[in-house]
Motif scaffolding. Structure first.
Motif, PDB file in Angstrom:
ATOM      1  N   UNK A 231      44.136  37.124  49.390  1.00  0.00           N
ATOM      2  CA  UNK A 231      43.394  38.235  48.823  1.00  0.00           C
ATOM      3  C   UNK A 231      43.690  38.162  47.049  1.00  0.00           C
ATOM      4  N   UNK A 232      44.883  37.720  46.829  1.00  0.00           N
ATOM      5  CA  UNK A 232      45.128  37.260  45.207  1.00  0.00           C
ATOM      6  C   UNK A 232      44.076  36.362  44.485  1.00  0.00           C
ATOM      7  N   UNK A 233      43.758  35.343  45.447  1.00  0.00           N
ATOM      8  CA  UNK A 233      42.808  34.517  44.981  1.00  0.00           C
ATOM      9  C   UNK A 233      41.355  35.033  44.867  1.00  0.00           C
ATOM     10  N   UNK A 234      41.063  35.939  45.691  1.00  0.00           N
ATOM     11  CA  UNK A 234      39.852  36.679  45.928  1.00  0.00           C
ATOM     12  C   UNK A 234      39.782  37.587  44.736  1.00  0.00           C
ATOM     13  N   UNK A 235      40.918  38.083  44.236  1.00  0.00           N
ATOM     14  CA  UNK A 235      40.807  38.900  42.915  1.00  0.00           C
ATOM     15  C   UNK A 235      40.484  38.339  41.830  1.00  0.00           C
ATOM     16  N   UNK A 261      40.205  45.368  36.871  1.00  0.00           N
ATOM     17  CA  UNK A 261      39.200  45.480  36.330  1.00  0.00           C
ATOM     18  C   UNK A 261      38.982  45.121  34.832  1.00  0.00           C
ATOM     19  N   UNK A 262      40.070  45.363  34.086  1.00  0.00           N
ATOM     20  CA  UNK A 262      40.225  44.785  32.787  1.00  0.00           C
ATOM     21  C   UNK A 262      39.979  43.162  32.610  1.00  0.00           C
ATOM     22  N   UNK A 263      40.798  42.407  33.923  1.00  0.00           N
ATOM     23  CA  UNK A 263      40.643  41.045  34.037  1.00  0.00           C
ATOM     24  C   UNK A 263      39.173  40.842  33.926  1.00  0.00           C
ATOM     25  N   UNK A 264      38.280  41.277  34.727  1.00  0.00           N
ATOM     26  CA  UNK A 264      37.025  40.874  34.912  1.00  0.00           C
ATOM     27  C   UNK A 264      36.074  41.109  33.814  1.00  0.00           C
TER      28      UNK A 264
END
Length: 290
Positions: A231-235, A261-264
């Motif tokens: 899940x972390x990898x998917x994030x 979301x800020x990371x994206x």
């Protein structure tokens, strides 16, 4: 004899050699050209087709039905508590938008080499117009989505509940984020395809693989409970959070993280900046290689 050093020239022509030579003021002045490209693309896309723009509704509808039957019904990967049909329609809508932004801009230089070689205009207007036509297509698809949303809200409670929340106000910002990421990736690919034509063939396959690394056909909650590390990898996928926010805002399902979301958003801006820099370098010499 008049001293030439004191002459006032009306126009000075000089080569652009910097890494970031995008004239945004000039780009804004050519906004009418962007509008014309959008109209032209929308017209030629469905010219000489029987159903015309109806394909904008037929394609996502068929894809949603397949996802609902295969991934929701057989594999059981849909989010619990919400109608599987809406779950997949929402995910497919935003992913199709992102995919169209990439594939539409991936062949900017190659497919428009003839036009670029005849007349000058800011080259960046072409990929921007492709992103905007993708946005128009998304708007049409969302009209169909809201029709189904209303039906499930009033008559489909046995399939699950749907509810909007205040995050729906963030949907325009999320779509802008997706546009930025799609434009950035697309113009990077278009810049590289001037020398490496194989990328134009691989991009469609790569986008398809990217979809399976994004929670489009499966629930993020199930993934977190069954495989936290995965899940972390998917994030880390910059498209994960926009998809989750889009679904959460329209259906009220899943969990979102403002931090991710800020990371994206940061990742998308970096990709756009890198794409613009590469684009500005390639556009000076691409006619020699295309």
């Amino acid at each position: 004899m008049e001293n030439t050093s004191q002459q006032q020239w009306t126009t000075v022509i000089k080569p652009r050699t910097g890494w970031f030579d995008i004239d945004f003021k000039e780009l804004w002045q050519y906004r009418d050209l962007v509008t014309m490209f959008v109209k032209r693309s929308f017209t030629t896309m469905y010219k000489q087709t029987i159903l015309g723009p109806a394909w904008l509704l037929i394609n996502p509808l068929i894809t949603t039905v397949i996802f609902t039957v295969v991934f929701g019904g057989i594999a059981g990967l849909a989010e619990e508590g919400v109608p599987s049909f809406l779950f997949y329609m929402a995910g497919n809508a935003i992913w199709s938008f992102f995919s169209a932004c990439i594939t539409g801009t991936a062949n900017t230089f190659v497919s428009n080499a003839g036009l670029f070689g005849k007349v000058y205009f800011p080259r960046l207007t072409m990929p921007i117009s492709q992103v905007l036509i993708s946005l128009v297509n998304l708007g049409i698809q969302m009209l169909m989505f809201f029709i189904f949303w209303v039906w499930f809200f009033f008559f489909g409670q046995e399939y699950g509940t749907v509810q909007m929340n205040l995050w729906v106000l963030a949907v325009p910002a999320v779509l802008l984020l997706v546009m930025i990421l799609g434009l950035g990736v697309g113009i990077i690919v278009s810049s590289l395809t001037t020398k490496y034509r194989d990328l134009a063939i691989v991009v469609g396959f790569g986008v398809q693989l990217w979809m399976y690394a994004t929670p489009v056909v499966y629930s993020m909650n199930e993934l977190v409970s069954n495989s936290p590390r995965l899940a972390i990898l998917i994030r880390l996928n910059p498209m994960t959070e926009p998809v989750l926010v889009f679904r959460y805002a329209l259906l009220g399902c899943g969990q979102i993280s403002p931090g991710w979301l800020i990371y994206s958003a940061v990742f998308s801006l970096v990709m756009l900046a890198a794409g613009v820099v590469l684009f500005s370098r390639v556009e000076k010499t691409f006619m020699d290689t295309v």
